[in-house]
Design an enzyme around this catalytic site. Sequence first.
Site, PDB file in Angstrom:
ATOM      1  N   TYR A  32     177.811  41.323 132.749  1.00 21.47           N
ATOM      2  CA  TYR A  32     177.695  40.405 133.873  1.00 21.47           C
ATOM      3  C   TYR A  32     177.030  39.107 133.444  1.00 21.47           C
ATOM      4  CZ  TYR A  32     172.663  41.362 134.541  1.00 21.47           C
ATOM      5  OH  TYR A  32     171.304  41.461 134.380  1.00 21.47           O
ATOM      6  N   LYS A 150     174.559  41.779 127.670  1.00 19.37           N
ATOM      7  CA  LYS A 150     174.154  41.733 129.085  1.00 19.37           C
ATOM      8  C   LYS A 150     174.988  42.725 129.897  1.00 19.37           C
ATOM      9  CE  LYS A 150     172.888  38.278 132.605  1.00 19.37           C
ATOM     10  NZ  LYS A 150     171.507  38.676 132.872  1.00 19.37           N
ATOM     11  N   GLU A 182     160.250  41.823 126.721  1.00 13.57           N
ATOM     12  CA  GLU A 182     160.582  40.805 127.727  1.00 13.57           C
ATOM     13  C   GLU A 182     160.262  41.338 129.106  1.00 13.57           C
ATOM     14  OE1 GLU A 182     164.892  40.095 127.644  1.00 13.57           O
ATOM     15  OE2 GLU A 182     165.199  42.180 127.078  1.00 13.57           O
TER      16      GLU A 182
HETATM   17  N1  PLP Z   1     165.990  39.188 129.877  1.00 12.87           N
HETATM   18  C1  PLP Z   1     166.556  40.070 130.715  1.00 12.87           C
HETATM   19  C2  PLP Z   1     166.344  41.522 130.495  1.00 12.87           C
HETATM   20  C3  PLP Z   1     167.347  39.600 131.794  1.00 12.87           C
HETATM   21  O1  PLP Z   1     167.905  40.476 132.639  1.00 12.87           O
HETATM   22  C4  PLP Z   1     167.492  38.208 131.983  1.00 12.87           C
HETATM   23  C5  PLP Z   1     168.300  37.671 133.079  1.00 12.87           C
HETATM   24  O2  PLP Z   1     168.813  38.379 133.911  1.00 12.87           O
HETATM   25  C6  PLP Z   1     166.869  37.339 131.079  1.00 12.87           C
HETATM   26  C7  PLP Z   1     166.127  37.868 130.033  1.00 12.87           C
HETATM   27  C8  PLP Z   1     166.983  35.841 131.220  1.00 12.87           C
HETATM   28  O3  PLP Z   1     168.255  35.406 130.826  1.00 12.87           O
HETATM   29  P1  PLP Z   1     168.886  34.079 131.426  1.00 12.87           P
HETATM   30  O4  PLP Z   1     167.923  32.987 131.165  1.00 12.87           O
HETATM   31  O5  PLP Z   1     170.145  33.917 130.689  1.00 12.87           O
HETATM   32  O6  PLP Z   1     169.066  34.336 132.892  1.00 12.87           O
END
Ligand code: PLP
Length: 286
Positions: A32, A150, A182
């Site tokens: 996604y 993702k 994270e």
């Molecule tokens: N890390 C995780 C686990 C995430 O689910 C997300 C975003 O959904 C991010 C980092 C941040 O990614 P982005 O800046 O591309 O939204």
Amino acid sequence: MRTVYVNGDYLPENEATVSIFDRGFLMADGVYEVTSVLGGKLIDFAGHMARLERSLAELDMPKPAAFDELPEIHRELVRANGVGDGLVYLQITRGSDGDRDFVFPDAETTEPTLVLFTQSKPGLADNPAARTGLKVISIDDLRWGRRDIKTVQLLYPSMGKMMAKAAGADDAWMIEDGLVTEGTSNNAYIVKGNTIITRHLGTEILHGITRAAVLRFAAEAQMQVEERAFTLEEAKAADEAFVTSASAFVMPVVEIDGTAVGAGTPGPVATRLRDIYIEESRRAAV
Ligand code: PLP
């Protein structure tokens, strides 16, 4: 009633359907993207599409036939639903050949499922949480080993948000081997002196699109950046902490496991990066 997109059709949300045999539903075999919308325009769109393509390739998942039309589909949904500020959610799954099987269906004969919908979030860039900052707790990182892809396997991050809620906090930072990976749905940063520290890229974290943009802006503003893993103890003793994601932009973190970070209020680095990110992203929105 929203208009949503499913496999080539724009439909009212209550008429859109996907098979019960869809591998996204049965196996979480799907990927996604979430793209923010500000002033009716898409933020960091090219980055999200590039990561989507990479996620598909890493999982050997075919691109849907409409892949090249994704910019137009995003724009049409934003228009049809009158989204000023909000987001577009996109999901691609490996589809279904009409039964349940661990083995991937034949990519020649099985079309992936493509679904998009919008969420309106008026005032998205003016989130009051940015003025107070978030409280986070630390939890073990119990996810699988390919967090750089993702995927829609979001059960553990979802449980993490519930653990945070039960503890009276806003979110959770995940810890592996004593190091912060994270946040449940965002990348994590600390600031020590003049240096911004965030975990290096690898399979242990999602390669945030907002992270890439923020690190670029930080370098342009002559800020020092170190891409390396940091411990929970370092984070608690830091001058500032923050997270980044497509829908939260740059969001200060003011408390970790009940310990105030720095002064316990949003710090100058996070606040400045948030302002720069929102301003520059609006300028480059499509
Ligand atoms: N890390 C995780 C686990 C995430 O689910 C997300 C975003 O959904 C991010 C980092 C941040 O990614 P982005 O800046 O591309 O939204």
